[in-house]
Design a protein around this motif. Structure first.
Motif: not given
Length: 334
Positions: A98-104
């Motif tokens: 999820c954190a990866y998907f949260g990157q711009p």
């Protein structure tokens, strides 16, 4: 006798998937580096889905494992699948995804193919008797659903290629999730987009098939997408218009299996997947036709020819082995 999924075949496919879902290298990351700090290993970037050569293949290998476990909960590989899911599908590791998907820089990451497979996996996990894995994956599935909700209104045109960017394939898989999750709004959005993109299509020539690196038939996956999303009374007339000469075996290019000249070449090896995905579509479309429809036996026969061309090559070279069993499973189950 038409090929069918047996416990033995399912166990073989699961063994193939278990052999590569945690194999970190070789790896083809679809990763954008915003700075030197982003130069990280696949497992550091993707705590769950870092195997199987690339992210999307790792996701759909997990779908294969979940599907085999659901169909054969006491099968030969069931214990190994459960142990793998317990190790990988945890809240902590999914939080890393999820954190990866949260990157711009990840706004378009794996759009739309990986998105569709992630939802297909979430749907399959939700049907298992052990809910902990579906619960762990739910936050990432929620992110992907929102990505689809945000993206589809902006997508003015479909993508009709026979590779990962095909939009009909993504709508088709996402429809399974929407139905399983009881998400009527998402399903309505998928149907609306399918009608806008494909509703007026007719007399499909399929003249560009197959391309040299196709693993999807742009014609057949569009038809399968519409079969899945349209009510039966509307799909029939649409299908008649879309492929009006099907009963005569035309377009002829759809009925000839693709020839694969080099299975060590990842792009050329896609053509084995084309044979398998065509078989999936042929079988699903045939099942939607009345028993007396003359197109039905033609589609069934075409499926068997394509299965015969694709099934022997599910394993052997890693360029195909890291993903082909998924499409073989789709075809055998259709």
């Amino acid at each position: 006798m038409a090929p069918a999924l047996t416990p033995e075949i399912a166990a073989r496919f699961a063994a193939i998937a278990l052999g590569h879902v945690t194999q970190e290298y070789p790896n083809k990351p679809g990763h954008v580096l915003a700075g030197p700090e982003d130069a990280r290993t696949p497992a550091a970037l993707h705590p769950v889905f870092h195997g199987s050569y690339d992210w999307h293949s790792c996701v759909h290998a997990h779908w294969l494992l979940a599907r085999v476990l659901r169909l054969f909960p006491e099968g030969v590989q069931a214990g190994a699948i459960r142990a793998h899911f317990d190790a990988q599908l945890t809240f902590e590791k999914v939080a890393g995804e999820c954190a990866y998907f949260g990157q711009p820089t990840a706004r378009g990451f794996e759009r739309p193919y990986g998105w569709a497979w992630l939802l297909k996996l979430a749907d399959e996990l939700a049907h298992l008797d052990e809910p902990r894995w579906a619960e762990a994956l739910a936050p990432l599935a929620g992110i992907v659903v929102q990505r689809i909700r945000d993206f589809l209104p902006l997508a003015a045109y479909p993508v009709r290629v026979g590779t990962h960017f095909n939009t009909a394939f993504a709508l088709r898989l996402a429809a399974d999730y929407a139905e399983g999750a009881g998400d009527a709004a998402l399903r309505a959005l998928l149907l609306q987009k399918a009608e806008r993109w494909y509703g007026a299509d007719e007399a499909c020539p399929a003249w560009g098939e197959p391309g040299g690196d196709d693993f999807l038939s742009s014609a057949l996956i569009e038809a399968e997408c519409m079969r899945r999303l349209l009510p039966p009374e509307r799909f029939g007339p649409w299908f008649d218009r879309f492929l009006p000469d099907l009963a005569s075996g035309r377009p002829a290019t759809l009925f000839r299996p693709a020839e694969v000249m080099d299975r060590s070449d990842g792009k050329i090896a896609h053509l084995d997947g084309l044979n398998l995905s065509r078989a999936w579509c042929f079988r699903a479309l045939a099942a939607a036709l009345p028993p007396e429809d003359p197109r039905r036996p033609l589609l069934i026969a075409a499926a068997e020819v394509h299965l015969a061309a694709g099934l022997p090559h599910v394993a052997g070279d890693y360029m195909g082995e890291h993903w082909l069993a998924t499409f073989a499973l789709l075809a055998l189950e259709a």
